[in-house]
Design a protein around this motif. Structure first.
Motif, short mmCIF file in Angstrom:
data_model
loop_
_atom_site.label_atom_id
_atom_site.label_comp_id
_atom_site.label_asym_id
_atom_site.label_seq_id
_atom_site.Cartn_x
_atom_site.Cartn_y
_atom_site.Cartn_z
N ILE A 23 0.86 -1.18 0.00
CA ILE A 23 0.00 0.00 0.00
C ILE A 23 0.90 1.23 0.00
N HIS A 24 0.78 2.04 -1.03
CA HIS A 24 1.51 3.31 -1.10
C HIS A 24 0.50 4.45 -1.10
N LEU A 25 0.68 5.38 -0.21
CA LEU A 25 -0.17 6.57 -0.12
C LEU A 25 0.65 7.78 -0.53
N ARG A 26 0.22 8.42 -1.62
CA ARG A 26 0.97 9.54 -2.19
C ARG A 26 2.44 9.17 -2.40
N GLY A 27 2.66 7.94 -2.84
CA GLY A 27 4.01 7.49 -3.15
C GLY A 27 4.81 7.00 -1.96
N ARG A 28 4.22 7.03 -0.75
CA ARG A 28 4.93 6.62 0.46
C ARG A 28 4.39 5.29 0.95
N PRO A 29 5.25 4.31 1.21
CA PRO A 29 4.77 3.05 1.79
C PRO A 29 4.05 3.33 3.11
N VAL A 30 2.89 2.73 3.28
CA VAL A 30 2.08 3.02 4.45
C VAL A 30 2.83 2.67 5.73
N GLN A 31 3.65 1.62 5.69
CA GLN A 31 4.37 1.23 6.90
C GLN A 31 5.40 2.28 7.32
N GLU A 32 5.85 3.11 6.38
CA GLU A 32 6.77 4.19 6.74
C GLU A 32 6.03 5.38 7.35
N LEU A 33 4.75 5.48 7.08
CA LEU A 33 3.96 6.58 7.62
C LEU A 33 3.42 6.25 9.02
N ILE A 34 3.13 4.97 9.24
CA ILE A 34 2.56 4.56 10.52
C ILE A 34 3.60 4.74 11.63
N GLY A 35 3.23 5.52 12.64
CA GLY A 35 4.12 5.73 13.76
C GLY A 35 5.11 6.86 13.57
N THR A 36 5.16 7.44 12.37
CA THR A 36 6.09 8.55 12.12
C THR A 36 5.37 9.81 11.67
#
Length: 259
Positions: A23-36
């Protein structure tokens, strides 16, 4: 036969790209967004397609926080609470309240951003003419100024403007729309012979204008903010109980104007 691209192209989006396990949201992997990434920053990324950080992110979050609730007398909140006593689910109660937000209740922020932009185009010398033109098209009230309940001052507005001033000093936003808002305040005070302070809609509109939001998004972001109050009140009402509550206690009746 086609390769299915016509079906894939039926919906086009730059928001999300997804396949099994990715899952990429606006080009960012969702796992990189979660918690950051904070929720306000995530809202901005999803809607605007760009990251927001620092003073700009704090301003955006402040605007969202400021408008979460205005009590059961607000039509949207009242509707959510009444719906919660009718046997619907929590989300349906929230949706009932959200659907109450329109041009009059919930639309002033969008209108205020549009007003600020009109004043900006007119320039400092054209303020009076710009306000007259607005009134000629939209009616006598200027969105974002005065409040029927909070007198003499809406307590949320000065705090929001102070945050804008601080961000402008740091170069995070231009500060031009805060000055436009204050110029309108001064004009209204001189015109009416008494203060007509900026309200929550005018102050959040300053922030959204400073951040570069198109006017309709001011209304959309208000709806997101007020959804927090809708959830809180609908849940509280469910916990309190009650069945089929109307807008007034049953001992009070309406006025019948028929024969």
């Amino acid at each position: 036969m086609t390769d299915g691209q016509d079906v894939a192209d039926w919906w086009r989006t730059r928001i999300i790209d997804m396949e099994p396990g990715r899952i990429h949201l606006r080009g960012r992997p969702v796992q990189e967004l979660i918690g950051t990434t904070g929720f306000a920053e995530m809202i901005w990324l999803m809607v605007m397609g760009e990251e927001i950080a620092g003073d700009r992110a704090r301003l955006f979050e402040a605007a969202l926080v400021a408008a979460v609730d205005h009590g059961p007398q607000a039509p949207s909140i009242a509707a959510a609470r009444m719906a919660a006593t009718c046997g619907v689910g929590l989300q349906a109660a929230m949706a009932t309240g959200l659907n109450m937000l329109g041009d009059v209740h919930g639309g002033a922020g969008e209108q205020a951003v549009a007003l600020y932009r009109a004043v900006e185009r007119a320039g400092p010398e054209g303020l009076a003419a710009a306000l007259d033109a607005w009134r000629a098209e939209h009616g006598p009230f200027l969105p974002g100024f005065g409040h029927r309940y909070h007198k003499p001052v809406d307590p949320r507005a000065p705090r929001l403007l102070a945050l804008v001033d601080a961000a402008a000093e740091q170069g995070a936003v231009p500060g031009a729309y805060a000055e436009i808002g204050r110029a309108i305040e001064r004009h209204l005070a001189a015109e009416r012979g008494k203060p007509v302070p900026m309200n929550i809609d005018g102050a959040t509109a300053v922030i959204y204008a400073e951040l570069g939001c198109p006017p309709p998004l001011a209304r959309g972001f208000f709806g997101l903010s007020r959804s927090v109050g809708l959830l809180a009140h609908a849940w509280e009402q469910m916990e309190q109980g009650g069945r089929n509550k109307g807008p007034t206690p049953p001992g009070y009746r309406w006025t019948y104007d028929g024969d």
